[in-house]
Structures are given as C-alpha cells and as structure tokens.
Motif scaffolding. Structure first.
Motif, PDB file in Angstrom:
ATOM      1  N   MET A   1       0.843  -1.191   0.000  1.00 18.99           N
ATOM      2  CA  MET A   1       0.000   0.000   0.000  1.00 18.99           C
ATOM      3  C   MET A   1       0.881   1.245   0.000  1.00 18.99           C
ATOM      4  O   MET A   1       1.807   1.367   0.787  1.00 18.99           O
ATOM      5  CB  MET A   1      -0.888   0.010   1.252  1.00 18.99           C
ATOM      6  CG  MET A   1      -1.809   1.228   1.338  1.00 18.99           C
ATOM      7  SD  MET A   1      -2.786   1.182   2.866  1.00 18.99           S
ATOM      8  CE  MET A   1      -1.505   1.450   4.085  1.00 18.99           C
ATOM      9  N   SER A   2       0.630   2.171  -0.881  1.00 21.53           N
ATOM     10  CA  SER A   2       1.383   3.415  -0.941  1.00 21.53           C
ATOM     11  C   SER A   2       0.698   4.471  -0.101  1.00 21.53           C
ATOM     12  O   SER A   2      -0.450   4.325   0.321  1.00 21.53           O
ATOM     13  CB  SER A   2       1.479   3.899  -2.391  1.00 21.53           C
ATOM     14  OG  SER A   2       0.196   4.289  -2.860  1.00 21.53           O
ATOM     15  N   ASP A   3       1.432   5.609   0.129  1.00 20.28           N
ATOM     16  CA  ASP A   3       0.841   6.700   0.892  1.00 20.28           C
ATOM     17  C   ASP A   3      -0.393   7.263   0.207  1.00 20.28           C
ATOM     18  O   ASP A   3      -1.261   7.855   0.845  1.00 20.28           O
ATOM     19  CB  ASP A   3       1.885   7.813   1.084  1.00 20.28           C
ATOM     20  CG  ASP A   3       2.977   7.396   2.054  1.00 20.28           C
ATOM     21  OD1 ASP A   3       2.794   6.363   2.702  1.00 20.28           O
ATOM     22  OD2 ASP A   3       3.996   8.106   2.155  1.00 20.28           O
ATOM     23  N   ASP A   5      -2.774   5.634  -0.917  1.00 19.41           N
ATOM     24  CA  ASP A   5      -3.934   4.849  -0.505  1.00 19.41           C
ATOM     25  C   ASP A   5      -4.415   5.202   0.900  1.00 19.41           C
ATOM     26  O   ASP A   5      -5.390   4.637   1.383  1.00 19.41           O
ATOM     27  CB  ASP A   5      -3.589   3.354  -0.550  1.00 19.41           C
ATOM     28  CG  ASP A   5      -3.209   2.897  -1.951  1.00 19.41           C
ATOM     29  OD1 ASP A   5      -3.887   3.327  -2.902  1.00 19.41           O
ATOM     30  OD2 ASP A   5      -2.238   2.137  -2.082  1.00 19.41           O
ATOM     31  N   CYS A   6      -3.717   6.118   1.570  1.00 14.44           N
ATOM     32  CA  CYS A   6      -4.056   6.467   2.952  1.00 14.44           C
ATOM     33  C   CYS A   6      -5.197   7.473   3.001  1.00 14.44           C
ATOM     34  O   CYS A   6      -5.329   8.343   2.132  1.00 14.44           O
ATOM     35  CB  CYS A   6      -2.842   7.068   3.658  1.00 14.44           C
ATOM     36  SG  CYS A   6      -1.441   5.950   3.750  1.00 14.44           S
ATOM     37  N   ASN A   7      -5.996   7.355   4.031  1.00 12.39           N
ATOM     38  CA  ASN A   7      -7.045   8.340   4.307  1.00 12.39           C
ATOM     39  C   ASN A   7      -6.600   9.193   5.486  1.00 12.39           C
ATOM     40  O   ASN A   7      -6.397   8.668   6.582  1.00 12.39           O
ATOM     41  CB  ASN A   7      -8.372   7.640   4.640  1.00 12.39           C
ATOM     42  CG  ASN A   7      -8.949   6.904   3.454  1.00 12.39           C
ATOM     43  OD1 ASN A   7      -8.983   7.426   2.350  1.00 12.39           O
ATOM     44  ND2 ASN A   7      -9.403   5.678   3.677  1.00 12.39           N
ATOM     45  N   LYS A  28      -5.120   6.287  13.391  1.00  9.34           N
ATOM     46  CA  LYS A  28      -3.857   6.540  14.064  1.00  9.34           C
ATOM     47  C   LYS A  28      -3.548   8.043  14.066  1.00  9.34           C
ATOM     48  O   LYS A  28      -3.731   8.715  13.049  1.00  9.34           O
ATOM     49  CB  LYS A  28      -2.713   5.792  13.378  1.00  9.34           C
ATOM     50  CG  LYS A  28      -2.918   4.282  13.284  1.00  9.34           C
ATOM     51  CD  LYS A  28      -2.941   3.641  14.656  1.00  9.34           C
ATOM     52  CE  LYS A  28      -3.071   2.123  14.539  1.00  9.34           C
ATOM     53  NZ  LYS A  28      -3.154   1.458  15.869  1.00  9.34           N
ATOM     54  N   LYS A  38       6.239   4.749   6.954  1.00  2.43           N
ATOM     55  CA  LYS A  38       5.079   4.409   6.141  1.00  2.43           C
ATOM     56  C   LYS A  38       3.822   4.889   6.836  1.00  2.43           C
ATOM     57  O   LYS A  38       3.586   4.563   8.002  1.00  2.43           O
ATOM     58  CB  LYS A  38       5.015   2.899   5.915  1.00  2.43           C
ATOM     59  CG  LYS A  38       3.918   2.457   4.967  1.00  2.43           C
ATOM     60  CD  LYS A  38       3.975   0.952   4.730  1.00  2.43           C
ATOM     61  CE  LYS A  38       2.910   0.508   3.754  1.00  2.43           C
ATOM     62  NZ  LYS A  38       2.945  -0.948   3.519  1.00  2.43           N
ATOM     63  N   PRO A  40       0.077   5.190   8.146  1.00  3.62           N
ATOM     64  CA  PRO A  40      -0.977   4.200   8.403  1.00  3.62           C
ATOM     65  C   PRO A  40      -2.107   4.350   7.391  1.00  3.62           C
ATOM     66  O   PRO A  40      -2.253   5.386   6.747  1.00  3.62           O
ATOM     67  CB  PRO A  40      -1.436   4.556   9.823  1.00  3.62           C
ATOM     68  CG  PRO A  40      -1.054   5.997  10.003  1.00  3.62           C
ATOM     69  CD  PRO A  40       0.201   6.190   9.221  1.00  3.62           C
ATOM     70  N   GLN A  41      -2.912   3.301   7.270  1.00  5.23           N
ATOM     71  CA  GLN A  41      -4.004   3.325   6.296  1.00  5.23           C
ATOM     72  C   GLN A  41      -4.993   4.431   6.612  1.00  5.23           C
ATOM     73  O   GLN A  41      -5.522   5.089   5.711  1.00  5.23           O
ATOM     74  CB  GLN A  41      -4.718   1.976   6.264  1.00  5.23           C
ATOM     75  CG  GLN A  41      -5.808   1.888   5.200  1.00  5.23           C
ATOM     76  CD  GLN A  41      -6.445   0.514   5.145  1.00  5.23           C
ATOM     77  OE1 GLN A  41      -6.134  -0.356   5.944  1.00  5.23           O
ATOM     78  NE2 GLN A  41      -7.346   0.313   4.198  1.00  5.23           N
ATOM     79  N   LYS A  42      -5.267   4.624   7.896  1.00  3.15           N
ATOM     80  CA  LYS A  42      -6.169   5.700   8.320  1.00  3.15           C
ATOM     81  C   LYS A  42      -5.469   6.524   9.399  1.00  3.15           C
ATOM     82  O   LYS A  42      -5.070   5.985  10.430  1.00  3.15           O
ATOM     83  CB  LYS A  42      -7.480   5.121   8.844  1.00  3.15           C
ATOM     84  CG  LYS A  42      -8.347   4.484   7.768  1.00  3.15           C
ATOM     85  CD  LYS A  42      -9.671   3.995   8.314  1.00  3.15           C
ATOM     86  CE  LYS A  42      -9.511   2.726   9.140  1.00  3.15           C
ATOM     87  NZ  LYS A  42     -10.813   2.166   9.554  1.00  3.15           N
TER      88      LYS A  42
END
Length: 268
Positions: A1-3, A5-7, A28, A38, A40-42
């Motif tokens: 997952m790249s940055d 793709d982050c919310n 987070k 990296k 976090p996803q959210k």
C-alpha cells in the motif's frame, strides 16, 4: 500500500479529535510525520490543534504541547531551557526538519526511543494524557504505553540548575539503526556534595539507573579512581539487566560504559 492509498483526517480541536477516534476504527494519530517510514491506512493529523502547540513557562518547570515544533523550543533561548534538552534537539537532523518535527512525535514512538527520550527521562519529565472522561499524569520513568482512549496533551519538564550536563548520541549521525541510542548524564551539587544525580539511556529499550542514582546522593566530590571503577561495574550490570531480553550489537554496551566512565571522570 502506498501513501496515496491512505485516508488522512484533520482535527481542529481536541473534541474533534476524540470524536474521530471514537467513530473511525483503526485511526492513528500523526503530527509532523518526520519519523514515520510508512503512513498508516487511516490517520488523523493534529497539526491544526492550537492547544497541542502551547508553551507555558513556570518558575520550576516548563510545559510543551506535543505538537510544539522543535525549532520553536530552541527559539526560547538556552537560558530558558535545560542545556541537555537544547543539545539533544540541535543534534536532530537539520533546521528544515526541526521546523516540522514535533516534540510529541519524537518521544511517542512505541518501537524505538528517539533522540529526546533519554534527556527527558533524565530530567524527570512527566506526561499529561487526556481522554473525554479524565486527565492522567504519568512520569516518563513509569511510562509504558498510552492510556486507553487517551491522547498526549502536555510534556512537563522540571527546570533544575544542573552543574554537569552530558548528552551523547550513539550510532550514525543522520540515520537510525540497531546501533542508535542516546545517553544523558546530569549532576547537581551543593558545596561539593551530590544532591541530584541522573543517568538515562534509550534506544531499543529505555532505562534509568535508579539504584546507582540513589547510591550517589550525598557523596562528597571529588571521586577517586577506585570509586569510578566500582560505579562503572555497577552500571554494566544495570545495562545487562535492562537488555537481557533484547538483541543488540556488542559495541553498544561498550560505548555506554565508555560514556559512563567519561561522565564520572568529570566528577574528579
């Protein structure tokens, strides 16, 4: 997952921060993001929360919000800050990074203790955590993890008059790896008698040498060579106990003992 793709969400105050943390699972908290490899996803950024950037100086201590930029701390001037804190901040990267790096981001990494952890630990700093229900105060000496449902809101640093203040960084200058650690040594005397003494070390693990600190209180200076050899031996035992369940490069232990010996030699 790249940055990409982050919310990333943003909070303008603590109420909004707590609301998002409650309603969005897995969110987070991030600040300047200078120590994140990296994203976090959210994530939710606290960069817009003014309350977390406040600085309040009192007679015996100074308080910083965790969102305080490192260069804003240096801007207060060396007369208003512990010398060891100034030296530690100046050792961090470069002025550009210190313009966006925050105090809270430096000390809240759960996997590795970064540059300011050892000096703040030695200074007997304490942390204020808030949740929607309560405010909790934890000394860095007793800090293990962030209380459930809470966020860091203040770092309180006592303002003592230290006669000897030594900070050292181990490992590569602008990189963090298994050889990286930080060392802090503080001594306060009165009429050649030690009345306050702190040693802290932080990297993969963080510890204070409380047993040795207590032994040093009340000792009259100067120390002799035999005393120093005894204290270095005791420090080695404390290091081994702290790292007994952690793998580390052997050079790290030797560098720690070299710093201990050098620091004690300043008391001769």
């Amino acid at each position: 997952m790249s940055d990409k793709d982050c919310n990333v969400f943003y909070a303008r105050n603590l109420n909004e921060l707590f609301y998002h943390l409650k309603t969005i699972a897995g969110l987070k908290i991030v600040g300047g993001c200078t120590s994140i490899n990296k994203m976090p996803q959210k994530a939710i950024s606290t960069i817009q929360i003014v309350e977390l950037k406040q600085i309040n100086k009192h007679e015996r201590f100074i308080e910083f919000g965790p969102g305080t930029y490192l260069n804003d701390i240096l801007a207060l001037g060396e007369r208003n800050l512990p010398k060891i804190l100034v030296e530690a901040i100046k050792s961090i990267s470069n002025p550009f990074i210190r313009n966006i790096a925050t105090l809270g981001g430096n000390i809240m990494n759960q996997d590795f203790k970064h540059t300011l952890y050892a000096p703040l630990l030695a200074l007997d700093s304490s942390l204020e955590f808030k949740s929607p229900q309560e405010t909790t105060y934890v000394s860095m000496l007793n800090f293990k993890k962030i209380p459930e449902g809470s966020v860091l809101t203040k770092i309180r640093i006592p303002l003592n008059d230290w006669d000897i203040s030594i900070f050292s960084r181990l490992g590569p200058e602008h990189n963090i790896n298994e050889n990286t650690a930080h060392f802090a040594f503080l001594v306060e005397t009165d009429k050649s008698v030690i009345n306050n003494f702190k040693i802290a070390f932080a990297g993969k693990v963080a510890f204070r040498t409380q047993e040795l600190e207590n032994r040093m209180l009340g000792l009259r200076l100067p120390l002799n060579t035999k005393d120093i050899a005894s204290y270095v031996h005791e420090a080695a035992q404390i290091f081994d106990k702290a790292y007994e369940e952690t793998e580390y490069p052997p050079v790290l232990r030797q560098q720690f003992l070299n710093l201990i010996r050098y620091s004690f030699e300043q008391l001769t």
